[in-house]
Design a protein around this motif. Structure first.
Motif, PDB file in Angstrom:
ATOM      1  N   GLU A 177     -13.877  12.601   6.992  1.00  0.00           N
ATOM      2  CA  GLU A 177     -14.080  11.212   7.424  1.00  0.00           C
ATOM      3  C   GLU A 177     -14.273  10.300   6.217  1.00  0.00           C
ATOM      4  N   GLU A 178     -15.026  10.784   5.219  1.00  0.00           N
ATOM      5  CA  GLU A 178     -15.223  10.005   3.986  1.00  0.00           C
ATOM      6  C   GLU A 178     -13.908   9.828   3.229  1.00  0.00           C
ATOM      7  N   ILE A 179     -13.141  10.895   3.135  1.00  0.00           N
ATOM      8  CA  ILE A 179     -11.856  10.828   2.441  1.00  0.00           C
ATOM      9  C   ILE A 179     -10.925   9.854   3.164  1.00  0.00           C
ATOM     10  N   ASP A 180     -10.847   9.963   4.478  1.00  0.00           N
ATOM     11  CA  ASP A 180      -9.980   9.075   5.255  1.00  0.00           C
ATOM     12  C   ASP A 180     -10.383   7.618   5.076  1.00  0.00           C
ATOM     13  N   ALA A 181     -11.683   7.338   5.114  1.00  0.00           N
ATOM     14  CA  ALA A 181     -12.167   5.962   4.947  1.00  0.00           C
ATOM     15  C   ALA A 181     -11.826   5.448   3.555  1.00  0.00           C
ATOM     16  N   SER A 182     -11.989   6.293   2.553  1.00  0.00           N
ATOM     17  CA  SER A 182     -11.689   5.910   1.184  1.00  0.00           C
ATOM     18  C   SER A 182     -10.198   5.597   1.008  1.00  0.00           C
ATOM     19  N   VAL A 183      -9.363   6.444   1.572  1.00  0.00           N
ATOM     20  CA  VAL A 183      -7.916   6.235   1.481  1.00  0.00           C
ATOM     21  C   VAL A 183      -7.526   4.958   2.224  1.00  0.00           C
ATOM     22  N   GLU A 184      -8.086   4.761   3.405  1.00  0.00           N
ATOM     23  CA  GLU A 184      -7.796   3.554   4.184  1.00  0.00           C
ATOM     24  C   GLU A 184      -8.156   2.307   3.383  1.00  0.00           C
ATOM     25  N   GLU A 185      -9.321   2.318   2.739  1.00  0.00           N
ATOM     26  CA  GLU A 185      -9.755   1.177   1.935  1.00  0.00           C
ATOM     27  C   GLU A 185      -8.803   0.956   0.755  1.00  0.00           C
ATOM     28  N   GLU A 186      -8.387   2.035   0.117  1.00  0.00           N
ATOM     29  CA  GLU A 186      -7.460   1.919  -1.015  1.00  0.00           C
ATOM     30  C   GLU A 186      -6.120   1.326  -0.573  1.00  0.00           C
ATOM     31  N   VAL A 187      -5.637   1.731   0.582  1.00  0.00           N
ATOM     32  CA  VAL A 187      -4.370   1.202   1.108  1.00  0.00           C
ATOM     33  C   VAL A 187      -4.512  -0.285   1.429  1.00  0.00           C
ATOM     34  N   VAL A 188      -5.617  -0.661   2.051  1.00  0.00           N
ATOM     35  CA  VAL A 188      -5.856  -2.063   2.381  1.00  0.00           C
ATOM     36  C   VAL A 188      -5.896  -2.902   1.101  1.00  0.00           C
ATOM     37  N   GLN A 189      -6.604  -2.417   0.088  1.00  0.00           N
ATOM     38  CA  GLN A 189      -6.680  -3.145  -1.186  1.00  0.00           C
ATOM     39  C   GLN A 189      -5.308  -3.262  -1.843  1.00  0.00           C
ATOM     40  N   ALA A 190      -4.538  -2.204  -1.811  1.00  0.00           N
ATOM     41  CA  ALA A 190      -3.198  -2.240  -2.408  1.00  0.00           C
ATOM     42  C   ALA A 190      -2.304  -3.234  -1.676  1.00  0.00           C
ATOM     43  N   ALA A 191      -2.391  -3.256  -0.347  1.00  0.00           N
ATOM     44  CA  ALA A 191      -1.589  -4.196   0.436  1.00  0.00           C
ATOM     45  C   ALA A 191      -2.005  -5.633   0.138  1.00  0.00           C
ATOM     46  N   GLU A 192      -3.312  -5.877   0.064  1.00  0.00           N
ATOM     47  CA  GLU A 192      -3.801  -7.222  -0.255  1.00  0.00           C
ATOM     48  C   GLU A 192      -3.339  -7.644  -1.647  1.00  0.00           C
ATOM     49  N   PHE A 193      -3.407  -6.726  -2.607  1.00  0.00           N
ATOM     50  CA  PHE A 193      -2.946  -7.028  -3.965  1.00  0.00           C
ATOM     51  C   PHE A 193      -1.473  -7.418  -3.949  1.00  0.00           C
ATOM     52  N   GLY A 194      -0.680  -6.661  -3.224  1.00  0.00           N
ATOM     53  CA  GLY A 194       0.745  -6.953  -3.144  1.00  0.00           C
ATOM     54  C   GLY A 194       1.018  -8.299  -2.497  1.00  0.00           C
ATOM     55  N   GLU A 195       0.299  -8.590  -1.425  1.00  0.00           N
ATOM     56  CA  GLU A 195       0.510  -9.856  -0.719  1.00  0.00           C
ATOM     57  C   GLU A 195       0.071 -11.057  -1.549  1.00  0.00           C
ATOM     58  N   LEU A 196      -0.967 -10.896  -2.370  1.00  0.00           N
ATOM     59  CA  LEU A 196      -1.483 -12.004  -3.174  1.00  0.00           C
ATOM     60  C   LEU A 196      -0.771 -12.151  -4.520  1.00  0.00           C
ATOM     61  N   SER A 197      -0.012 -11.140  -4.912  1.00  0.00           N
ATOM     62  CA  SER A 197       0.678 -11.179  -6.210  1.00  0.00           C
ATOM     63  C   SER A 197       1.895 -12.097  -6.137  1.00  0.00           C
TER      64      SER A 197
END
Length: 173
Positions: free
Chosen positions: A130-150
């Motif tokens: 559950e911790e790993i899944d949450a961490s990965v989900e957060e990383e994906v969200v951050q990467a998507a936000e970075f891409g959208e804001l770049s």
């Protein structure tokens, strides 16, 4: 494969046999669809078949075959039976697959199987996953936000990193 066998090269040929090609099952298009590994017999090569959806079985076989090949026995051919859950490409909706077959193979998904094994062996807990899944989900969200804001790259950036610099010394113009 022939040259590797003749020269006894330390090569492992690894085939992911997902039971389908583009639009048709291997059973309809290959004579030896259920024993592809035996094709390597024509080259006098060691050959193996493994459940490609069983992480532990694949690892165990790879360790064994890797040691044999490194010891100088020559090449080996491994067929990992698995399944491609989606079509061959975006142009392939995979409508030709029976629903029961897809459901069967979904139940053999290697990720949940490996998670179950790790949990049963006491190597990891449900909470760890559950911790790993949450961490990965957060990383994906951050990467998507970075891409959208770049900012969009400049059109000429399309050619950056595509070609190596051409050497100029020692080459006639």
């Amino acid at each position: 494969m022939n040259l590797a066998a003749i020269w006894k090269l330390p090569v492992i040929f690894f085939c992911e046999h997902n039971l389908y090609g583009m639009g048709a099952s291997s059973q309809e298009t290959l004579v030896m669809w259920d024993s592809l590994h035996e094709m390597a017999a024509a080259y006098g090569m060691a050959r193996y078949e493994v459940d490609g959806n069983d992480v532990i079985a694949v690892r165990s076989l790879m360790q064994k075959v890797n040691a044999e090949v490194r010891a100088g026995t020559g090449p080996a051919f491994i067929v990992a039976k698995t399944y491609r859950l989606r079509g061959h490409s975006v142009a392939d909706p995979a409508n030709y697959r029976p629903d029961a077959e897809v459901e069967y193979w979904m139940s053999r998904d290697p990720i949940p199987r490996f998670r179950d094994w790790l949990t049963e062996e006491g190597i990891a807990t449900v909470e760890d996953f559950e911790e790993i899944d949450a961490s990965v989900e957060e990383e994906v969200v951050q990467a998507a936000e970075f891409g959208e804001l770049s900012p969009w790259p400049a059109p000429e950036a399309l050619y950056e990193g595509v070609y190596a610099d051409r050497p100029t010394e020692g080459i006639p113009a």
